[in-house]
Design an enzyme around this catalytic site. Structure first.
Site, mmCIF file in Angstrom:
data_model
loop_
_atom_site.group_PDB
_atom_site.id
_atom_site.type_symbol
_atom_site.label_atom_id
_atom_site.label_comp_id
_atom_site.label_asym_id
_atom_site.label_seq_id
_atom_site.Cartn_x
_atom_site.Cartn_y
_atom_site.Cartn_z
ATOM 1 N NE ARG A 57 -3.844 2.282 0.749
ATOM 2 C CZ ARG A 57 -3.750 3.608 0.688
ATOM 3 N NH1 ARG A 57 -2.621 4.178 0.330
ATOM 4 N NH2 ARG A 57 -4.778 4.353 0.998
ATOM 5 C CD GLU A 65 -11.609 2.479 -2.135
ATOM 6 O OE1 GLU A 65 -11.357 1.350 -2.576
ATOM 7 O OE2 GLU A 65 -10.928 3.030 -1.243
ATOM 8 N NE ARG A 108 -3.793 -2.309 2.682
ATOM 9 C CZ ARG A 108 -4.723 -1.418 2.354
ATOM 10 N NH1 ARG A 108 -5.297 -1.458 1.157
ATOM 11 N NH2 ARG A 108 -5.075 -0.470 3.200
#
Length: 166
Positions: A57, A65, A108
């Protein structure tokens, strides 16, 4: 405690600190890792030698999104952001610079990402208007620069900011 013992103790602590700090910069910057796939405009997978790979990330950026979820909806310019990151990372290897926090709450890896030619991926996404700034302390190393790049992208109506001018 005698004087010689104090000097020996100070020397020992200095050696330990120097040894610890000597590998610190190497730990912050990884070797090159091949990108295996892009999830969306701010997340991708890279091959780290493990069976599954590592999900990365980007620190300091938030792209719109691309998929609808329980608490999120598809964002304006989300598909474009994913396509841009895919084009940028396609057939590339990346170098990671880790932040203070190296993992997010979803497990992440959090990183600043660089291409072999020196392109700073996080910066490019903001400059071109494919993402906005998302600063979450303590990972704030480039926050001021990112805010400046976002302001410029917004004022120039680039990427997701073009909506304001339509």
């Amino acid at each position: 405690m005698n004087k010689a013992f104090k000097y020996l103790l100070i020397l020992l602590v200095s050696i330990i600190v120097a040894y610890y700090n000597s590998g610190k910069e190497e730990a912050e910057l990884s070797g090159l890792m091949p990108v295996s796939r892009v999830v969306d405009g701010d997340t991708f997978w890279a091959e780290d030698g493990s069976k599954k790979g590592v999900k990365i990330r980007l620190i300091g950026v938030d792209a719109p999104e691309t998929r609808k979820g329980n608490y999120k909806k598809i964002g304006f310019y989300g598909q474009e952001a994913k396509a841009y990151l895919t084009d940028l990372l396609f057939d590339q290897e990346v170098r990671l610079e880790y932040g203070v926090d190296s993992l997010d709450r979803y497990g992440r890896v959090l990183a600043y990402v660089y291409l072999p030619d020196g392109t700073f991926v996080n910066e490019e996404l903001i400059k071109k208007g494919y993402a906005r700034v998302l600063t979450i302390p303590p990972n704030v190393k480039y926050a001021d620069a990112f805010v400046s790049y976002e302001r410029d992208a917004r004022e120039s109506n680039r990427g997701l900011w073009q909506r304001a001018s339509e």
